[in-house]
Design an enzyme around this catalytic site. Structure first.
Site, PDB file in Angstrom:
ATOM      1  N   ARG A 147       0.853  -1.189   0.000  1.00  0.00           N
ATOM      2  CA  ARG A 147       0.000   0.000   0.000  1.00  0.00           C
ATOM      3  C   ARG A 147       0.892   1.243   0.000  1.00  0.00           C
ATOM      4  O   ARG A 147       1.884   1.290   0.722  1.00  0.00           O
ATOM      5  CB  ARG A 147      -0.885   0.002   1.258  1.00  0.00           C
ATOM      6  CG  ARG A 147      -1.983   1.035   1.222  1.00  0.00           C
ATOM      7  CD  ARG A 147      -2.757   1.099   2.541  1.00  0.00           C
ATOM      8  NE  ARG A 147      -2.074   1.928   3.522  1.00  0.00           N
ATOM      9  CZ  ARG A 147      -2.657   2.407   4.633  1.00  0.00           C
ATOM     10  NH1 ARG A 147      -3.919   2.109   4.908  1.00  0.00           N
ATOM     11  NH2 ARG A 147      -1.977   3.159   5.474  1.00  0.00           N
ATOM     12  N   TYR A 159      -3.117  11.170   6.581  1.00  0.00           N
ATOM     13  CA  TYR A 159      -3.323   9.778   6.974  1.00  0.00           C
ATOM     14  C   TYR A 159      -2.275   8.847   6.360  1.00  0.00           C
ATOM     15  O   TYR A 159      -2.006   8.920   5.162  1.00  0.00           O
ATOM     16  CB  TYR A 159      -4.720   9.291   6.555  1.00  0.00           C
ATOM     17  CG  TYR A 159      -4.811   7.804   6.676  1.00  0.00           C
ATOM     18  CD1 TYR A 159      -4.918   7.224   7.930  1.00  0.00           C
ATOM     19  CD2 TYR A 159      -4.657   6.976   5.572  1.00  0.00           C
ATOM     20  CE1 TYR A 159      -4.910   5.857   8.078  1.00  0.00           C
ATOM     21  CE2 TYR A 159      -4.647   5.614   5.708  1.00  0.00           C
ATOM     22  CZ  TYR A 159      -4.768   5.059   6.968  1.00  0.00           C
ATOM     23  OH  TYR A 159      -4.731   3.702   7.115  1.00  0.00           O
ATOM     24  N   ASP A 220      -5.202   3.873   0.079  1.00  0.00           N
ATOM     25  CA  ASP A 220      -6.337   4.093   0.978  1.00  0.00           C
ATOM     26  C   ASP A 220      -6.745   5.563   0.939  1.00  0.00           C
ATOM     27  O   ASP A 220      -5.954   6.435   1.319  1.00  0.00           O
ATOM     28  CB  ASP A 220      -5.935   3.682   2.401  1.00  0.00           C
ATOM     29  CG  ASP A 220      -7.120   3.580   3.343  1.00  0.00           C
ATOM     30  OD1 ASP A 220      -8.195   4.099   3.006  1.00  0.00           O
ATOM     31  OD2 ASP A 220      -6.955   2.968   4.424  1.00  0.00           O
ATOM     32  N   GLU A 246      -9.018   2.005  -1.821  1.00  0.00           N
ATOM     33  CA  GLU A 246      -9.793   1.676  -0.611  1.00  0.00           C
ATOM     34  C   GLU A 246     -10.538   2.889  -0.071  1.00  0.00           C
ATOM     35  O   GLU A 246     -10.007   4.001  -0.084  1.00  0.00           O
ATOM     36  CB  GLU A 246      -8.798   1.157   0.440  1.00  0.00           C
ATOM     37  CG  GLU A 246      -9.410   0.933   1.808  1.00  0.00           C
ATOM     38  CD  GLU A 246      -8.367   0.532   2.831  1.00  0.00           C
ATOM     39  OE1 GLU A 246      -7.225   0.199   2.448  1.00  0.00           O
ATOM     40  OE2 GLU A 246      -8.698   0.563   4.031  1.00  0.00           O
ATOM     41  N   GLU A 272     -13.929  -1.285   6.155  1.00  0.00           N
ATOM     42  CA  GLU A 272     -13.243  -1.526   7.435  1.00  0.00           C
ATOM     43  C   GLU A 272     -14.008  -0.958   8.617  1.00  0.00           C
ATOM     44  O   GLU A 272     -13.783  -1.388   9.742  1.00  0.00           O
ATOM     45  CB  GLU A 272     -11.804  -0.985   7.404  1.00  0.00           C
ATOM     46  CG  GLU A 272     -11.707   0.524   7.419  1.00  0.00           C
ATOM     47  CD  GLU A 272     -10.267   1.026   7.406  1.00  0.00           C
ATOM     48  OE1 GLU A 272      -9.455   0.484   6.626  1.00  0.00           O
ATOM     49  OE2 GLU A 272      -9.963   1.945   8.176  1.00  0.00           O
ATOM     50  N   ARG A 293     -13.650  -5.246   3.019  1.00  0.00           N
ATOM     51  CA  ARG A 293     -12.579  -4.846   3.941  1.00  0.00           C
ATOM     52  C   ARG A 293     -12.871  -5.156   5.406  1.00  0.00           C
ATOM     53  O   ARG A 293     -12.072  -4.802   6.285  1.00  0.00           O
ATOM     54  CB  ARG A 293     -12.361  -3.332   3.802  1.00  0.00           C
ATOM     55  CG  ARG A 293     -11.571  -2.928   2.606  1.00  0.00           C
ATOM     56  CD  ARG A 293     -10.113  -3.333   2.750  1.00  0.00           C
ATOM     57  NE  ARG A 293      -9.386  -2.480   3.647  1.00  0.00           N
ATOM     58  CZ  ARG A 293      -8.360  -2.876   4.378  1.00  0.00           C
ATOM     59  NH1 ARG A 293      -7.958  -4.118   4.356  1.00  0.00           N
ATOM     60  NH2 ARG A 293      -7.724  -2.031   5.150  1.00  0.00           N
ATOM     61  N   GLU A 349      -4.380  -7.621   4.785  1.00  0.00           N
ATOM     62  CA  GLU A 349      -3.538  -6.526   5.281  1.00  0.00           C
ATOM     63  C   GLU A 349      -2.736  -7.039   6.479  1.00  0.00           C
ATOM     64  O   GLU A 349      -3.282  -7.686   7.368  1.00  0.00           O
ATOM     65  CB  GLU A 349      -4.435  -5.350   5.711  1.00  0.00           C
ATOM     66  CG  GLU A 349      -3.680  -4.123   6.174  1.00  0.00           C
ATOM     67  CD  GLU A 349      -4.629  -2.992   6.555  1.00  0.00           C
ATOM     68  OE1 GLU A 349      -5.763  -3.288   6.992  1.00  0.00           O
ATOM     69  OE2 GLU A 349      -4.241  -1.826   6.400  1.00  0.00           O
ATOM     70  N   TRP A 412     -12.350  11.692   8.483  1.00  0.00           N
ATOM     71  CA  TRP A 412     -11.031  11.125   8.760  1.00  0.00           C
ATOM     72  C   TRP A 412     -11.094   9.629   8.544  1.00  0.00           C
ATOM     73  O   TRP A 412     -10.408   9.051   7.836  1.00  0.00           O
ATOM     74  CB  TRP A 412     -10.580  11.406  10.194  1.00  0.00           C
ATOM     75  CG  TRP A 412      -9.110  11.207  10.305  1.00  0.00           C
ATOM     76  CD1 TRP A 412      -8.135  12.126  10.051  1.00  0.00           C
ATOM     77  CD2 TRP A 412      -8.421  10.003  10.664  1.00  0.00           C
ATOM     78  NE1 TRP A 412      -6.900  11.556  10.219  1.00  0.00           N
ATOM     79  CE2 TRP A 412      -7.034  10.257  10.595  1.00  0.00           C
ATOM     80  CE3 TRP A 412      -8.835   8.716  11.015  1.00  0.00           C
ATOM     81  CZ2 TRP A 412      -6.054   9.283  10.873  1.00  0.00           C
ATOM     82  CZ3 TRP A 412      -7.888   7.748  11.287  1.00  0.00           C
ATOM     83  CH2 TRP A 412      -6.514   8.036  11.241  1.00  0.00           C
TER      84      TRP A 412
HETATM   85  O1  EZ4 Z   1      -7.179   4.007  10.100  1.00  0.00           O
HETATM   86  O2  EZ4 Z   1      -7.121   0.855  11.704  1.00  0.00           O
HETATM   87  O3  EZ4 Z   1      -6.541   0.465   6.092  1.00  0.00           O
HETATM   88  N1  EZ4 Z   1      -6.288   0.751   7.204  1.00  0.00           N
HETATM   89  C1  EZ4 Z   1      -6.719   1.808   7.874  1.00  0.00           C
HETATM   90  C2  EZ4 Z   1      -6.316   1.886   9.321  1.00  0.00           C
HETATM   91  C3  EZ4 Z   1      -7.347   2.621  10.184  1.00  0.00           C
HETATM   92  C4  EZ4 Z   1      -7.215   2.236  11.622  1.00  0.00           C
HETATM   93  C5  EZ4 Z   1      -8.408   2.737  12.425  1.00  0.00           C
HETATM   94  O4  EZ4 Z   1      -8.477   2.100  13.646  1.00  0.00           O
HETATM   95  O5  EZ4 Z   1      -7.433   2.618   7.330  1.00  0.00           O
HETATM   96  O6  EZ4 Z   1      -5.058   2.476   9.462  1.00  0.00           O
HETATM   97 CO    CO Z   2      -8.222   1.717   5.520  1.00  0.00          CO
END
Ligand code: EZ4
Ligand code: CO
Length: 412
Positions: A147, A159, A220, A246, A272, A293, A349, A412
């Protein structure tokens, strides 16, 4: 067999983990992961105050019945706290059943469908040289899929880029590429979607030029785009043959993916932050995604995840189970057993846990030639070292959040 003891163990070796331990009158123990990043103690209360008393005296072999009882008798359905708590019970019971059968859990799920589970790691860097170093480190560690997250010019924190994200107010150290921070308050980051959209395609062009066409690459978007922005990004990344994009849009609005899908053939992964199969109804039936996910830990455990993946299989949709460091080694092991067994496995992952975490959780999995395997120990193959766990009491930790330049709180 009867359940005689239900314990909730909170430990914070490298970060907070919540673990459920179920003991039976025949001496078997089972573990389940109940870690909900940044909201850990809510699940501890749910389990201790509302679930543990209901399990004492019950037959641990009746996993489906326990799941349906916990889900339906609560009256209040779904939600991350409830589903993480139920997941912990479900996985702990599967651990016990597999130990009683003297088999690794994947055997009870139908046996191995492959030799191992392809894993991807997280490469990141504030600029291209740093990012390339990170990709090389991952290749050296044997990762066969990566990734890619990078800094964006003009943004202080973003992020997935660890070295660029130490925000004011942070009193703890951020662990590897882990976004949560040990601090009394969440850290504030900044965001600008247009700057991000201008920057990212060039990053993937550079990565393909440096590392060639074969390496599977993932990215992501962390829920930060509108549908039309996501469509634009997916389209602009098409020349770079992404394995997936993602969480391109906020997850609540399933219909948004229709618009994204209409414009791009970049494969999409989402879920996720989902916690039930119902969150995927539209996405799967309309074939709006390519990868599921969900984490075993946050979607109610092995039992519903097996059903969810069997539903997805009808549409050739594959697994991409969430596996950041905020999934404990117990949750990771559960994911590996499921991934090894299901036919429609896609990718797993996998971020390495720290040394202290690995001392608390004694594990039997292997990572060779880019493939994860849960090992051959009966059960899920993880035991909790209670003395080690006791050395690391809970520490307040929060995920960060972000604001746009004018102060608006953004996704976020
Ligand atoms: O931000 O697991 O793809 N992975 C992610 C992670 C999430 C955290 C949140 O608890 O997006 O890094
Ligand atoms: Co993610």
């Amino acid at each position: 067999m009867k359940i005689t003891q239900v314990e909730v163990i909170v430990t914070s070796p490298d970060r907070n983990f919540v673990t459920l331990k179920i003991t039976t009158d025949e001496g078997h123990t089972g573990l389940g992961d109940a870690t909900l990043n940044g909201r850990e103690l809510a699940v501890v209360s749910y389990l201790k105050d509302h679930v543990a008393p209901l399990l004492i005296g019950k037959d641990p072999h009746r996993i489906e019945d326990a799941w349906q009882f916990l889900y339906r008798s609560a009256y209040w359905r779904r939600g991350p706290v409830t589903m993480a708590a139920i997941a912990a019970v479900d996985v702990a019971l599967w651990d016990i059943k597999a130990k009683a059968a003297n088999m690794p859990l994947y055997q009870l799920l139908g046996g191995a469908s492959r030799t191992g589970c392809l894993a991807y790691g997280h490469a990141s860097g504030k600029d291209l040289p740093e990012l390339f170093d990170s990709v090389r480190q991952h290749l050296d560690q044997g990762y066969g899929a990566i990734r890619i997250q990078t800094g964006v010019p003009g943004l202080k924190a973003i992020y997935g880029v660890a070295s660029n994200t130490v925000a004011s107010g942070n009193v703890g150290k951020r662990y590897d590429h882990e976004p949560a921070q040990r601090a009394p308050l969440p850290a504030e980051e900044d965001w600008d979607t247009r700057a991000y959209l201008r920057h990212i395609p060039g990053v993937f062009e550079a990565v393909r030029a440096e590392f060639g066409p074969e390496l599977p690459l993932l990215h992501d978007g962390h829920h930060r785009m509108t549908p039309i922005q996501a469509a634009k990004l997916g389209k602009s990344l098409e020349p770079f043959d992404m394995f997936w994009l993602e969480d391109c849009t906020p997850a609540e609005n399933q219909e948004a993916l229709r618009l994204v899908r209409r414009h791009t053939i970049t494969p999409l992964a989402i879920g996720e932050v989902f916690n039930t199969v119902w969150d995927y109804q539209t996405l799967i039936q309309e074939q709006l995604i390519d990868f599921v996910r969900s984490a075993v830990t946050h979607t109610g455990g092995i039992s519903p995840m097996k059903k969810l993946m069997d539903f997805a299989a009808q549409y050739q949709i594959k697994s991409g189970i969430h596996g950041p460091t905020d999934i404990s080694p117990v949750g990771m092991a559960a994911a590996m057993h499921l991934g090894l067994a299901i036919h429609n496995f896609g990718i797993q992952e996998y971020m390495k846990h720290g040394e202290a975490t690995n001392r608390v959780f004694e594990q039997s999995f292997t990572f060779n030639n880019g493939l994860l395997h849960p090992g051959e120990k009966p059960g899920i193959g993880v035991e909790l070292n209670i003395d080690e766990a006791g050395k690391y009491p809970y520490q307040t930790a929060y995920l960060p959040f972000n604001r746009l330049a004018d102060g608006t709180v953004h996704d976020w």
